[in-house]
Design a protein around this motif. Structure first.
Motif, PDB file in Angstrom:
ATOM      1  N   GLU A 119      35.892  35.063  37.511  1.00 35.85           N
ATOM      2  CA  GLU A 119      35.266  36.383  37.340  1.00 35.85           C
ATOM      3  C   GLU A 119      34.886  36.998  38.679  1.00 35.85           C
ATOM      4  O   GLU A 119      35.133  38.171  38.935  1.00 35.85           O
ATOM      5  CB  GLU A 119      34.003  36.251  36.481  1.00 35.85           C
ATOM      6  N   LEU A 120      34.251  36.168  39.516  1.00 37.42           N
ATOM      7  CA  LEU A 120      33.838  36.640  40.839  1.00 37.42           C
ATOM      8  C   LEU A 120      35.042  37.155  41.634  1.00 37.42           C
ATOM      9  O   LEU A 120      35.010  38.245  42.223  1.00 37.42           O
ATOM     10  CB  LEU A 120      33.177  35.485  41.609  1.00 37.42           C
ATOM     11  N   TYR A 121      36.116  36.362  41.637  1.00 39.82           N
ATOM     12  CA  TYR A 121      37.301  36.721  42.415  1.00 39.82           C
ATOM     13  C   TYR A 121      37.980  37.971  41.831  1.00 39.82           C
ATOM     14  O   TYR A 121      38.387  38.873  42.568  1.00 39.82           O
ATOM     15  CB  TYR A 121      38.284  35.550  42.476  1.00 39.82           C
ATOM     16  N   ALA A 122      38.103  38.004  40.506  1.00 41.32           N
ATOM     17  CA  ALA A 122      38.766  39.152  39.877  1.00 41.32           C
ATOM     18  C   ALA A 122      38.016  40.443  40.206  1.00 41.32           C
ATOM     19  O   ALA A 122      38.634  41.468  40.520  1.00 41.32           O
ATOM     20  CB  ALA A 122      38.870  38.951  38.367  1.00 41.32           C
ATOM     21  N   ASP A 123      36.681  40.387  40.185  1.00 41.60           N
ATOM     22  CA  ASP A 123      35.891  41.576  40.521  1.00 41.60           C
ATOM     23  C   ASP A 123      36.138  42.014  41.961  1.00 41.60           C
ATOM     24  O   ASP A 123      36.295  43.204  42.243  1.00 41.60           O
ATOM     25  CB  ASP A 123      34.389  41.287  40.339  1.00 41.60           C
ATOM     26  N   ALA A 124      36.163  41.070  42.864  1.00 46.75           N
ATOM     27  CA  ALA A 124      36.376  41.388  44.280  1.00 46.75           C
ATOM     28  C   ALA A 124      37.772  41.971  44.496  1.00 46.75           C
ATOM     29  O   ALA A 124      37.959  42.891  45.297  1.00 46.75           O
ATOM     30  CB  ALA A 124      36.185  40.140  45.138  1.00 46.75           C
ATOM     31  N   ALA A 181      44.483  39.850  38.249  1.00 46.77           N
ATOM     32  CA  ALA A 181      43.628  40.802  38.976  1.00 46.77           C
ATOM     33  C   ALA A 181      44.430  41.498  40.081  1.00 46.77           C
ATOM     34  O   ALA A 181      44.311  42.707  40.284  1.00 46.77           O
ATOM     35  CB  ALA A 181      42.413  40.076  39.564  1.00 46.77           C
ATOM     36  N   LYS A 219      39.744  43.538  42.223  1.00 45.76           N
ATOM     37  CA  LYS A 219      40.006  44.806  41.539  1.00 45.76           C
ATOM     38  C   LYS A 219      39.575  46.026  42.339  1.00 45.76           C
ATOM     39  O   LYS A 219      40.133  47.111  42.181  1.00 45.76           O
ATOM     40  CB  LYS A 219      39.347  44.807  40.168  1.00 45.76           C
ATOM     41  N   GLY A 220      38.591  45.868  43.220  1.00 46.40           N
ATOM     42  CA  GLY A 220      38.132  47.003  44.009  1.00 46.40           C
ATOM     43  C   GLY A 220      38.968  47.254  45.254  1.00 46.40           C
ATOM     44  O   GLY A 220      38.698  48.181  46.012  1.00 46.40           O
ATOM     45  N   LYS A 240      33.468  30.803  36.308  1.00 47.54           N
ATOM     46  CA  LYS A 240      32.611  31.772  37.031  1.00 47.54           C
ATOM     47  C   LYS A 240      33.351  32.312  38.255  1.00 47.54           C
ATOM     48  O   LYS A 240      33.280  33.502  38.582  1.00 47.54           O
ATOM     49  CB  LYS A 240      31.329  31.075  37.512  1.00 47.54           C
ATOM     50  N   GLU A 263      46.563  44.338  38.901  1.00 45.58           N
ATOM     51  CA  GLU A 263      45.881  45.603  38.605  1.00 45.58           C
ATOM     52  C   GLU A 263      45.761  46.511  39.828  1.00 45.58           C
ATOM     53  O   GLU A 263      45.578  47.724  39.697  1.00 45.58           O
ATOM     54  CB  GLU A 263      44.482  45.332  38.046  1.00 45.58           C
TER      55      GLU A 263
END
Ligand code: ADP
Ligand code: MG
Length: 399
Positions: free
Chosen positions: A304-309, A340, A311-312, A301, A343
């Motif tokens: 996912e949380l870290y990758a989302d943060a 991440a 990527k932006g 989990k 990217e």
């Protein structure tokens, strides 16, 4: 903060003999360079000096010699050969640093020539910054160039010494490293996401504190997360923990809150029973770590949380692995974060990596080409991020 020292661009090198301190501290196996990253990083300055008509005398340390004389397995000869191979230049090498043999080889250096001296640390006086060493080295050049970012935080003979006797300026690598690593505290393009992991809170307090001043989001992982968990009142089983730093961790959490910085801690963790002989691998939430388990990596989990943060982000600074990445079974969290971060550059942002083990992790995953900047100096990069002045840089002429 822009670079405030003179560089090779600010000084006339034509027909001059330039003494240059590079960082050729490369890994060797059976007399062959196994990673030439640092030699490649030194080439732009060497090329510039050669093309502008300077005679070049290069010096570096390699490894950790005892300082009592030559140690053939730590000779710079393989590095000199690698430089020749990478550039196509004729590169001479002399197996002496401070003696008559070195002086004679230096005296023969003509404009456009490149000479590599033997390991500066074969003599104890180098590390002690002995003035005799500094004077001797300074006598080899009309101008001193420091491009060894990886040792710029050490006040040693070949790093700071010659600057006391001859005009001293920076090379391009040193300039770029300092510019890049200080840019994250100047005007980073936002959102700026900082990621800090590694083993201990105690070794990164200043880094965390300064990043909270600058970042929009601070992501915490690695062994240090468990001390933050203690600060939040969780138990952490047998995970790496520093009870004496729980108060510091609390202060950092409070500071982030006060400043409106989003501080992310792992939601879940990969835990095991024994560090050296792991026989189990489970994912547990951060507030449910069993007493007989130790956290080795961030959980699914969290990835996912870290990758989302990440990527932006328009700017990312990363120091410290998310888990015990040296062991393949606990490398996935660090790898997910590395992917991440990769990217960010692909999307037009900037990714900056500092710290020895973080760089090793990125190399392990083969992601180095996808990062904007990977620092060539572990210790030096951390001192810069801590806000410290580097003695090697301080000794140079002001711009
Ligand atoms: P850097 O060199 O990039 O600044 P550090 O030296 O601070 O990084 O930390 C790197 C070390 O942290 C690695 O050897 C890694 O195994 C260790 N580490 C990361 N996560 C954990 C953990 N959960 N438990 C113990 N050690 C960890
Ligand atoms: Mg380290």
């Amino acid at each position: 903060m822009a670079f405030t020292k003179k560089t090779v661009r600010d000084i006339d090198v034509e027909g001059k003999r330039v003494l240059e301190r590079v960082d050729f501290n490369v890994p060797l196996k059976d007399g062959v360079v196994t990673d030439d990253t640092r030699i490649k990083a030194a080439i732009p300055t060497i090329k510039y000096l050669k093309e502008h008509g300077a005679g070049i005398v290069l010096m570096s340390h390699l490894g950790r010699p005892k300082g009592d004389g030559p140690e053939p397995e730590l000779s710079l000869k393989p590095a000199a050969e690698k430089l020749a191979e990478l550039t196509g230049y004729d590169v001479k090498f002399v197996d002496d640093t401070y003696g008559e043999k070195a002086a004679a080889a230096v005296a023969a250096v003509k404009p456009g020539d490149i000479l590599v001296l033997e390991n500066v640390r074969f003599d104890k006086r180098e590390k002690k910054n002995d003035p005799e060493i500094a004077k001797k080295l300074a006598s080899y050049g009309d101008i001193f160039v420091l491009d060894a970012f990886g040792t710029a935080h050490r006040a040693q003979g070949s790093v700071v010494g010659p600057a006391a006797y001859i005009p001293a300026v920076a090379g391009f690598l040193l300039e770029k490293e300092v510019d890049t690593l200080t840019s994250i505290f100047a005007e980073p393009e936002r959102p700026f996401v900082a990621i800090v992991g590694g083993s201990k809170v105690s070794s990164k307090i200043t880094v965390l504190d300064r990043l909270i001043d600058s970042a929009d989001t601070l992501i915490v992982g690695g062994g240090m997360a468990y001390t933050f968990f203690l600060a939040k009142g969780y138990t952490v089983g047998t995970s790496l923990q520093e009870p004496d730093y729980v108060d510091e961790a609390k202060k950092l959490l409070d500071k982030a809150k006060d400043k409106g910085v989003k501080l992310l801690l792992p939601l879940d963790n990969v835990v095991t029973d024994d560090f050296d002989n792991p026989t189990v691998k489970e994912v547990v939430d951060s507030d449910k770590i069993p007493d007989d388990r130790m956290g080795m990596d961030i959980g699914t989990k969290t990835r996912e949380l870290y990758a989302d943060a990440i990527k932006g982000a328009k700017t990312v600074f990363w120091n410290g692995p998310m888990g015990v990445f040296e062991k393949d079974e606990f490398a996935d969290g660090t790898k997910a974060v590395a992917e991440a971060v990769a990217e960010v550059k692909a999307n037009g942002g900037t990714s900056i990596i500092g710290g020895g083990d973080s760089v090793a992790a990125i190399n392990k995953f083969g992601l180095a080409p996808k990062m904007s900047w990977i620092s060539t100096g572990g210790g030096a990069s951390m001192e810069l991020v801590e806000g410290k002045a580097l003695p090697g840089v301080e000794a140079l002429l002001d711009a």
